[in-house]
Design a protein around this motif. Structure first.
Motif, PDB file in Angstrom:
ATOM      1  N   GLY A 127       0.788  -1.219   0.000  1.00 29.87           N
ATOM      2  CA  GLY A 127       0.000   0.000   0.000  1.00 29.87           C
ATOM      3  C   GLY A 127       0.823   1.272   0.000  1.00 29.87           C
ATOM      4  O   GLY A 127       2.023   1.272  -0.257  1.00 29.87           O
ATOM      5  N   ASN A 128       0.151   2.373   0.312  1.00 27.83           N
ATOM      6  CA  ASN A 128       0.792   3.691   0.300  1.00 27.83           C
ATOM      7  C   ASN A 128       1.461   4.040   1.621  1.00 27.83           C
ATOM      8  O   ASN A 128       2.382   4.844   1.656  1.00 27.83           O
ATOM      9  CB  ASN A 128      -0.234   4.768  -0.058  1.00 27.83           C
ATOM     10  CG  ASN A 128      -0.688   4.643  -1.492  1.00 27.83           C
ATOM     11  OD1 ASN A 128       0.092   4.323  -2.370  1.00 27.83           O
ATOM     12  ND2 ASN A 128      -1.965   4.866  -1.729  1.00 27.83           N
ATOM     13  N   ASN A 129       1.007   3.496   2.713  1.00 27.75           N
ATOM     14  CA  ASN A 129       1.583   3.789   4.031  1.00 27.75           C
ATOM     15  C   ASN A 129       2.530   2.672   4.444  1.00 27.75           C
ATOM     16  O   ASN A 129       2.339   2.003   5.447  1.00 27.75           O
ATOM     17  CB  ASN A 129       0.459   3.953   5.061  1.00 27.75           C
ATOM     18  CG  ASN A 129      -0.463   5.092   4.702  1.00 27.75           C
ATOM     19  OD1 ASN A 129      -0.006   6.129   4.244  1.00 27.75           O
ATOM     20  ND2 ASN A 129      -1.754   4.909   4.894  1.00 27.75           N
ATOM     21  N   TYR A 130       3.558   2.495   3.657  1.00 28.91           N
ATOM     22  CA  TYR A 130       4.471   1.372   3.855  1.00 28.91           C
ATOM     23  C   TYR A 130       5.680   1.697   4.728  1.00 28.91           C
ATOM     24  O   TYR A 130       6.416   0.810   5.128  1.00 28.91           O
ATOM     25  CB  TYR A 130       4.964   0.841   2.510  1.00 28.91           C
ATOM     26  CG  TYR A 130       5.673   1.888   1.683  1.00 28.91           C
ATOM     27  CD1 TYR A 130       7.019   2.134   1.842  1.00 28.91           C
ATOM     28  CD2 TYR A 130       4.970   2.635   0.748  1.00 28.91           C
ATOM     29  CE1 TYR A 130       7.659   3.099   1.099  1.00 28.91           C
ATOM     30  CE2 TYR A 130       5.604   3.598  -0.005  1.00 28.91           C
ATOM     31  CZ  TYR A 130       6.943   3.817   0.163  1.00 28.91           C
ATOM     32  OH  TYR A 130       7.570   4.774  -0.583  1.00 28.91           O
ATOM     33  N   ASP A 131       5.886   2.974   5.049  1.00 25.06           N
ATOM     34  CA  ASP A 131       7.082   3.378   5.784  1.00 25.06           C
ATOM     35  C   ASP A 131       7.277   2.597   7.080  1.00 25.06           C
ATOM     36  O   ASP A 131       8.389   2.187   7.398  1.00 25.06           O
ATOM     37  CB  ASP A 131       7.054   4.880   6.102  1.00 25.06           C
ATOM     38  CG  ASP A 131       7.284   5.729   4.867  1.00 25.06           C
ATOM     39  OD1 ASP A 131       7.867   5.217   3.884  1.00 25.06           O
ATOM     40  OD2 ASP A 131       6.863   6.889   4.872  1.00 25.06           O
TER      41      ASP A 131
ATOM     42  N   SER B 186      18.749   0.240   1.031  1.00 23.07           N
ATOM     43  CA  SER B 186      18.150   0.718  -0.207  1.00 23.07           C
ATOM     44  C   SER B 186      17.962   2.227  -0.140  1.00 23.07           C
ATOM     45  O   SER B 186      18.025   2.828   0.914  1.00 23.07           O
ATOM     46  CB  SER B 186      16.816   0.024  -0.457  1.00 23.07           C
ATOM     47  OG  SER B 186      15.920   0.291   0.601  1.00 23.07           O
ATOM     48  N   PHE B 187      17.714   2.828  -1.290  1.00 23.36           N
ATOM     49  CA  PHE B 187      17.477   4.263  -1.337  1.00 23.36           C
ATOM     50  C   PHE B 187      15.993   4.534  -1.399  1.00 23.36           C
ATOM     51  O   PHE B 187      15.205   3.683  -1.777  1.00 23.36           O
ATOM     52  CB  PHE B 187      18.211   4.913  -2.516  1.00 23.36           C
ATOM     53  CG  PHE B 187      17.758   4.409  -3.856  1.00 23.36           C
ATOM     54  CD1 PHE B 187      16.737   5.048  -4.539  1.00 23.36           C
ATOM     55  CD2 PHE B 187      18.335   3.294  -4.440  1.00 23.36           C
ATOM     56  CE1 PHE B 187      16.308   4.599  -5.768  1.00 23.36           C
ATOM     57  CE2 PHE B 187      17.911   2.829  -5.679  1.00 23.36           C
ATOM     58  CZ  PHE B 187      16.901   3.482  -6.334  1.00 23.36           C
ATOM     59  N   ASP B 188      15.612   5.731  -1.041  1.00 29.73           N
ATOM     60  CA  ASP B 188      14.210   6.148  -1.044  1.00 29.73           C
ATOM     61  C   ASP B 188      13.846   6.575  -2.454  1.00 29.73           C
ATOM     62  O   ASP B 188      14.232   7.637  -2.913  1.00 29.73           O
ATOM     63  CB  ASP B 188      14.006   7.300  -0.054  1.00 29.73           C
ATOM     64  CG  ASP B 188      12.574   7.798  -0.011  1.00 29.73           C
ATOM     65  OD1 ASP B 188      11.688   7.180  -0.635  1.00 29.73           O
ATOM     66  OD2 ASP B 188      12.336   8.821   0.659  1.00 29.73           O
ATOM     67  N   VAL B 189      13.085   5.731  -3.162  1.00 30.55           N
ATOM     68  CA  VAL B 189      12.754   6.022  -4.559  1.00 30.55           C
ATOM     69  C   VAL B 189      11.813   7.208  -4.693  1.00 30.55           C
ATOM     70  O   VAL B 189      11.702   7.799  -5.754  1.00 30.55           O
ATOM     71  CB  VAL B 189      12.153   4.789  -5.274  1.00 30.55           C
ATOM     72  CG1 VAL B 189      13.157   3.693  -5.387  1.00 30.55           C
ATOM     73  CG2 VAL B 189      10.910   4.315  -4.580  1.00 30.55           C
ATOM     74  N   GLU B 190      11.133   7.576  -3.615  1.00 33.61           N
ATOM     75  CA  GLU B 190      10.228   8.727  -3.670  1.00 33.61           C
ATOM     76  C   GLU B 190      10.883   9.985  -3.106  1.00 33.61           C
ATOM     77  O   GLU B 190      10.281  11.041  -3.116  1.00 33.61           O
ATOM     78  CB  GLU B 190       8.938   8.416  -2.912  1.00 33.61           C
ATOM     79  CG  GLU B 190       8.136   7.325  -3.600  1.00 33.61           C
ATOM     80  CD  GLU B 190       6.794   7.130  -2.969  1.00 33.61           C
ATOM     81  OE1 GLU B 190       5.801   7.207  -3.721  1.00 33.61           O
ATOM     82  OE2 GLU B 190       6.709   6.902  -1.751  1.00 33.61           O
TER      83      GLU B 190
ATOM     84  N   GLU C 103      11.180  -2.837   7.634  1.00 36.07           N
ATOM     85  CA  GLU C 103      12.324  -2.624   8.522  1.00 36.07           C
ATOM     86  C   GLU C 103      13.532  -3.287   7.897  1.00 36.07           C
ATOM     87  O   GLU C 103      13.466  -4.438   7.461  1.00 36.07           O
ATOM     88  CB  GLU C 103      12.046  -3.240   9.901  1.00 36.07           C
ATOM     89  CG  GLU C 103      13.172  -3.044  10.870  1.00 36.07           C
ATOM     90  CD  GLU C 103      12.878  -3.633  12.242  1.00 36.07           C
ATOM     91  OE1 GLU C 103      13.716  -3.473  13.130  1.00 36.07           O
ATOM     92  OE2 GLU C 103      11.817  -4.258  12.408  1.00 36.07           O
ATOM     93  N   HIS C 104      14.635  -2.579   7.825  1.00 36.24           N
ATOM     94  CA  HIS C 104      15.859  -3.105   7.220  1.00 36.24           C
ATOM     95  C   HIS C 104      16.961  -3.155   8.268  1.00 36.24           C
ATOM     96  O   HIS C 104      17.183  -2.180   8.981  1.00 36.24           O
ATOM     97  CB  HIS C 104      16.308  -2.220   6.052  1.00 36.24           C
ATOM     98  CG  HIS C 104      17.600  -2.666   5.464  1.00 36.24           C
ATOM     99  ND1 HIS C 104      17.665  -3.611   4.471  1.00 36.24           N
ATOM    100  CD2 HIS C 104      18.872  -2.336   5.759  1.00 36.24           C
ATOM    101  CE1 HIS C 104      18.930  -3.831   4.177  1.00 36.24           C
ATOM    102  NE2 HIS C 104      19.678  -3.064   4.943  1.00 36.24           N
TER     103      HIS C 104
END
Length: 96
Positions: A72-76, A87-91, A80-81
């Motif tokens: 979904g959209n609220n994936y933040d 990874s980089f923030d694509v947005e 957890e990594h």
């Protein structure tokens, strides 16, 4: 929305190795590789259907598998990594 695409392609044959390369190349076009057979993709429903149809045509459903996780959209707070290869923030902003 964030979609996690995972795949397992049987590589015991030459055809399997070819399928694996083709699936990986398609996934790279739509997201970032976070593990060998795992991609995080930011896309809308239309793009997701497009990618799924392309990947389904590439695999052998008798030997290979695809999995799609729709976060979904609220994936933040759902991801957890821990460890290397952050990874980089694509947005996020792109600085050149």
């Amino acid at each position: 929305m964030l979609v996690l695409i995972t795949y397992d392609v049987n590589t015991e044959s030459v055809g399997g190795k070819r399928r694996l390369r083709r699936v990986a190349k398609q996934c790279v076009n739509y997201g970032q590789r976070v593990q060998y057979s795992v991609f995080e993709c930011i896309m809308d429903n239309t793009k997701c259907v497009e990618v799924k149809n392309k990947l389904i045509k590439l695999i052998d459903p008798e030997k290979d598998s695809l999995r799609f996780y729709y976060l979904g959209n609220n994936y933040d707070n759902k991801v957890e990594h821990i460890g290397v290869k952050k990874s980089f923030d694509v947005e996020g902003p792109l600085i050149i």
